[in-house]
Design a protein around this motif. Structure first.
Motif, PDB file in Angstrom:
ATOM      1  N   VAL A   1      -3.503   4.276  -1.668  1.00  0.00           N
ATOM      2  CA  VAL A   1      -4.522   4.628  -0.871  1.00  0.00           C
ATOM      3  C   VAL A   1      -4.484   6.393  -0.562  1.00  0.00           C
ATOM      4  N   ALA A   2      -5.862   7.113  -0.941  1.00  0.00           N
ATOM      5  CA  ALA A   2      -5.898   8.430  -0.955  1.00  0.00           C
ATOM      6  C   ALA A   2      -6.113   9.009   0.331  1.00  0.00           C
ATOM      7  N   TYR A   3      -5.144   9.952   0.926  1.00  0.00           N
ATOM      8  CA  TYR A   3      -5.604  10.751   2.068  1.00  0.00           C
ATOM      9  C   TYR A   3      -6.145  12.141   1.910  1.00  0.00           C
ATOM     10  N   THR A   4      -6.792  12.626   2.729  1.00  0.00           N
ATOM     11  CA  THR A   4      -6.940  14.081   2.536  1.00  0.00           C
ATOM     12  C   THR A   4      -6.185  15.104   3.118  1.00  0.00           C
TER      13      THR A   4
ATOM     14  N   LYS B   1       0.594  -1.266  -0.160  1.00  0.00           N
ATOM     15  CA  LYS B   1      -0.220   0.070   0.129  1.00  0.00           C
ATOM     16  C   LYS B   1       0.705   1.281  -0.134  1.00  0.00           C
TER      17      LYS B   1
ATOM     18  N   GLU C   1      -2.120  12.686   8.076  1.00  0.00           N
ATOM     19  CA  GLU C   1      -2.584  11.330   8.408  1.00  0.00           C
ATOM     20  C   GLU C   1      -2.097  10.252   7.492  1.00  0.00           C
TER      21      GLU C   1
ATOM     22  N   ARG D   1      -5.197  12.744  -1.645  1.00  0.00           N
ATOM     23  CA  ARG D   1      -6.233  12.747  -3.144  1.00  0.00           C
ATOM     24  C   ARG D   1      -6.310  14.194  -3.837  1.00  0.00           C
ATOM     25  N   ALA D   2      -6.190  13.539  -5.118  1.00  0.00           N
ATOM     26  CA  ALA D   2      -6.519  14.360  -6.237  1.00  0.00           C
ATOM     27  C   ALA D   2      -5.051  15.077  -6.375  1.00  0.00           C
TER      28      ALA D   2
END
Lengths: 243, 254
Positions: free
Chosen positions: B154-157, B129, B161, B134-135
């Protein structure tokens, strides 16, 4: 104003599709939301029946232990519970070394655990409330028939309490459906998570969230309708007479 | 409209001569640490500020830093509030329509952060992983590069985090902008045992050309002076001095 094409184009993504992935995959979108909802509701319901009985127990210690549990879980936001379970527990070496880590390292499991414990707390209170509401006449009749305490529980009190809990429980189901939308905050891509992803890819906030809202609305409608059917069947004896 | 044009026409010769003078004014958005921020004494400080001073020394001019919020930078440049923008502005085709850019003055590569000693190539994350924002440009690159060879992206904001999940072992690696990874994680106590591993990633298709200094469209004289100054400080070591003050790695790129 509203880019309808964007909404249509992205609809498969909400169902878990998107580039190269199967539509209706279990890792993304709508199916993930429904999965989380279904498993947590089933788990919560199974937990809440014994917990509800313990909550009305005459044993002070048992009753107050369950009271503390429902108080804590109803008294804190589900988001906080999820963050404590996902980010909080993982900070302890003890947790990471234990067998639980195999499960706790998965965001999916953490979300499921938080949702289950949360809905179990609410459902426990609903059921406990309905057990207390049992009409004294029914209990007297059961005693007059010579039923033991547990037989009375099994045949009279619990079935009747569960029936009467239906309207309140339908509320809980709808609230849990909306509640699952926080799963996106721990890396899962549920319906809201997908909407957020489309938003940050396109800088268009309106369309993806509108789409997500419509999906939640549709399912809320469906659940409310199903519960209405269930109430008509199992609560018929409480309905006003029609003739 | 006419009045504005008149004012600009009247002012133009004034500022044309100002560009030749000893003071060069740089517009900087002071909300982007460690590149630029308002110091505790109220004075601007950071990588961009020190870079401006190093360039001025090379050009034998004095610097003036003009604070200006990000979205007002280009309009303010075009109304001559300052002579150039030195504010970590990435060179993009969109912006090239509005201003002229010097060559890059830094191009921070994206890096993999993982346990010290991890080897990294395209196939080394199969079944593992990788966390990204994200984006972000990093997410797109990671999906195309490692995702296609079996890694889960895996996308995080928020970046912190993803660092939390890296230390707890949920992630095998985090793919992140080098400056962010360095400042927010590796330089903190939590980053112990982790490091940048593998190569620097700066594929221009994903990550752009880097940050340049913007001047008003057509201001060739200043553009060439600045380009010359960038070359000069690269050679005489004053660039490296500024870089080492803030970062532990090469921020110029190749």
């Amino acid at each position: 104003m509203i880019d309808v094409n964007l909404m249509i184009e992205n609809f498969p993504t909400f169902l878990g599709g998107g580039s190269g992935e199967p539509v209706l995959s279990t890792t993304d979108g709508l199916i993930l939301t429904l999965e989380l909802l279904f498993y947590s509701l089933v788990g919560g319901l199974l937990l809440s029946i014994p917990l509800g009985l313990m909550r009305v127990s005459k044993n002070r210690l048992v009753a107050s232990a369950v009271w503390l549990y429902t108080y804590v879980f109803r008294g804190t936001p589900m988001l906080v519970q999820l963050f404590i379970i996902y980010y909080g527990l993982s900070q302890f070496q003890v947790v990471r070394d234990s067998w639980t880590w195999e499960y706790l390292q998965e965001a999916y499991f953490c979300a499921l655990l938080a949702f289950t414990l949360n809905t179990a707390a609410y459902t426990t209170e609903i059921i406990a409330g309905q057990i207390r509401n049992t009409h004294w006449g029914e209990i007297e009749a059961a005693k007059a028939m010579g039923m033991s305490k547990w037989l009375m529980m099994r045949r009279i009190i619990i079935p009747a309490a569960l029936r009467r809990a239906l309207p309140a429980y339908s509320n809980e189901v709808v609230m849990m459906l909306q509640g699952t939308s926080i799963a996106g905050l721990v890396t899962l891509a549920d319906v809201t998570g997908v909407a957020r992803r489309i938003y940050s890819d396109t800088y268009m906030p309106f369309e993806p969230f509108l789409m997500a809202g419509l999906i939640y609305l549709a399912f809320t409608f469906l659940f409310v309708w199903l519960f209405k059917l269930a109430e008509r069947r199992w609560l018929a004896y409480l309905a006003p007479r029609k003739h | 409209m006419k009045k504005v044009l008149m004012a600009v026409a009247l002012a133009a010769p004034l500022f044309a001569s100002a560009a030749q003078a000893e003071t060069i004014r740089f517009g900087v958005d002071l909300n982007y640490p460690p590149f630029s921020k308002q110091g505790p004494d109220g004075k601007p400080q950071g990588f961009d500020i020190d870079m401006a001073h190093a360039l001025c020394t090379a050009m034998k001019a004095t610097c003036e830093i003009v604070p200006q919020d990000w979205d007002g930078l280009i309009p303010a440049l075009n109304t001559n509030k300052f002579d150039a923008i030195l504010s970590s502005m990435q060179i993009t085709d969109e912006r090239k329509k509005a201003v002229d850019f010097t060559n890059k003055y830094y191009n921070i590569p994206s890096r993999i952060i993982a346990k010290v000693g991890t080897t990294v190539d395209q196939n080394s994350f199969k079944g593992k992983k990788i966390g990204t924002l994200r984006a972000s440009t990093q997410e797109k690159f990671a999906k195309d590069y490692w995702g296609k060879s079996g890694a889960k992206v895996v996308a995080y904001t928020k970046a912190p985090e993803s660092f939390l999940d890296l230390t707890s072992g949920r992630l095998d690696a985090v793919f992140v902008d080098g400056a962010v990874g360095d400042q927010e994680f590796l330089k903190t106590p939590r980053g112990k045992g982790f490091a940048f591993v593998g190569p620097e990633y700066n594929d221009t298709k994903y990550f752009g050309l880097g940050a340049g200094i913007a001047v008003k469209k057509g201001n060739k004289a200043l553009l060439e002076r600045l380009n010359g100054a960038i070359d000069q400080i690269r050679k005489d070591g004053s660039y490296k001095k500024v870089q080492d003050k803030y970062f532990t790695f090469n921020v110029y790129g190749n």
